[in-house]
Enzyme design. Structure first.
Site, short mmCIF file in Angstrom:
data_model
loop_
_atom_site.label_atom_id
_atom_site.label_comp_id
_atom_site.label_asym_id
_atom_site.label_seq_id
_atom_site.Cartn_x
_atom_site.Cartn_y
_atom_site.Cartn_z
N HIS A 64 0.80 -1.22 0.00
CA HIS A 64 0.00 0.00 0.00
C HIS A 64 0.84 1.27 0.00
CE1 HIS A 64 -1.83 -3.24 2.48
NE2 HIS A 64 -2.80 -3.09 1.59
N GLY A 115 -8.00 12.24 5.05
CA GLY A 115 -8.73 11.25 4.28
C GLY A 115 -8.57 11.46 2.79
N ARG A 134 -5.87 16.67 -0.39
CA ARG A 134 -5.52 17.61 0.68
C ARG A 134 -4.05 17.45 1.06
NH1 ARG A 134 -9.07 16.47 5.18
NH2 ARG A 134 -10.65 17.19 3.72
N ARG A 143 -2.36 3.27 -5.28
CA ARG A 143 -3.79 3.40 -5.02
C ARG A 143 -4.25 4.86 -4.94
NH1 ARG A 143 -6.33 -1.50 -2.82
NH2 ARG A 143 -4.80 -3.19 -2.90
N ARG A 161 -4.07 13.44 12.49
CA ARG A 161 -5.10 13.42 11.45
C ARG A 161 -5.72 14.80 11.34
NH1 ARG A 161 -9.67 12.40 8.70
NH2 ARG A 161 -11.63 12.57 9.84
N SER A 185 -12.18 16.28 8.14
CA SER A 185 -13.44 17.00 8.20
C SER A 185 -14.41 16.21 9.07
CB SER A 185 -14.02 17.17 6.79
OG SER A 185 -14.21 15.92 6.17
N ASP A 196 -19.90 20.06 7.71
CA ASP A 196 -21.35 19.94 7.51
C ASP A 196 -22.05 19.85 8.86
OD1 ASP A 196 -22.17 16.75 7.84
OD2 ASP A 196 -20.10 17.06 7.22
N ARG A 243 -13.47 21.54 1.31
CA ARG A 243 -12.88 20.46 2.11
C ARG A 243 -11.42 20.22 1.74
NH1 ARG A 243 -16.89 16.24 3.91
NH2 ARG A 243 -18.95 17.14 3.70
#
Length: 238
Positions: free
Chosen positions: A7, A23, A27, A46, A90, A93, A206, A219
């Protein structure tokens, strides 16, 4: 296990001791291009981009981790156990569960409740409390004070379901949960198992109870206060 992994295309030494993770891999790309000098991209496998560069002369890495605990579980396990990473922050959002939070507010998860079964692997006769590392929390809150940026610190919820039931979310809100996201609890468990450090900081994107939501571009690129806090914290960590 040998590196590179299935990975992550990085070799040992390609990744800094402190890694910022989001995530959305775009970003991570945005942070590397906007804030880093001497940038080297160490992963494209990936589409989960990873970069190492220098911020104010200090070596820092940034990488995407995908959506949900299974995804962040893979990437952070490898970083902690195969690449000798010590600290992961981390920067993500989240949806606001506390009615006082607005889009753009920053929340720090000192704890991460969850409805995930990820913790079953540890075979504990009880419920593990998933908490952030104080060493990072202390530096991060101090950094935010120096930058005059307001933080909301408390318990967050790591959900397995993106389109969750609103009544269920209201039950969590009644227990003092500030916001809902999908990864922090898995990150905190991996850090605890590896004897490493972790913290999740999120920007509200949100409000599930009102239907208000930020755009995808917001985001990706408009979380600059959160990014600045994370970067300034990263260069203080040992």
């Amino acid at each position: 296990m040998c590196t590179p992994t299935p990975h992550n295309g990085a070799k040992k030494g390609d990744i800094a001791k402190t890694v910022l993770m989001s995530g959305d891999p775009l970003r991570a790309k945005y942070i590397a291009e906007k804030y880093f000098e001497d940038v080297v991209q160490y992963n494209t496998i990936r589409g989960m981009y990873g970069y190492t560069g220098r911020y104010k002369g200090v070596r820092v890495s940034v990488q995407g981790h995908g959506m949900g605990i299974p995804s962040i579980g893979i990437y952070t396990y490898e970083l902690y156990n195969f690449y000798d990473v010590k600290n992961i922050i981390r920067i993500g959002s989240a949806g606001a569960l506390d009615e006082n939070l607005k889009i753009g507010d920053i929340v720090v998860g000192i704890g991460a409740s969850t409805n995930s079964n990820y913790g079953k692997q540890y075979k504990l006769e009880g419920t593990l409390s998933h908490i952030a590392s104080y060493s990072i929390l202390k530096e991060l809150t101090s950094t935010a004070d120096d930058l005059n940026i307001q933080l909301n610190v408390g318990n967050i919820l790591s959900e397995d379901v993106f389109y969750g039931d609103l009544d269920t979310l209201r039950n969590w809100a009644r227990m003092g949960i500030l916001a809902v996201e999908m990864e922090a609890a898995g990150l905190y468990m991996n850090a605890a198992a590896a004897g490493k450090n972790a913290l999740c900081m999120v920007t509200i994107s949100d409000c599930p109870f009102t239907g208000e939501a930020a755009s995808a571009e917001f985001r990706q690129t408009k979380f600059n206060d959160m990014m600045k806090i994370a970067l300034e914290t990263a260069i203080k960590l040992k």
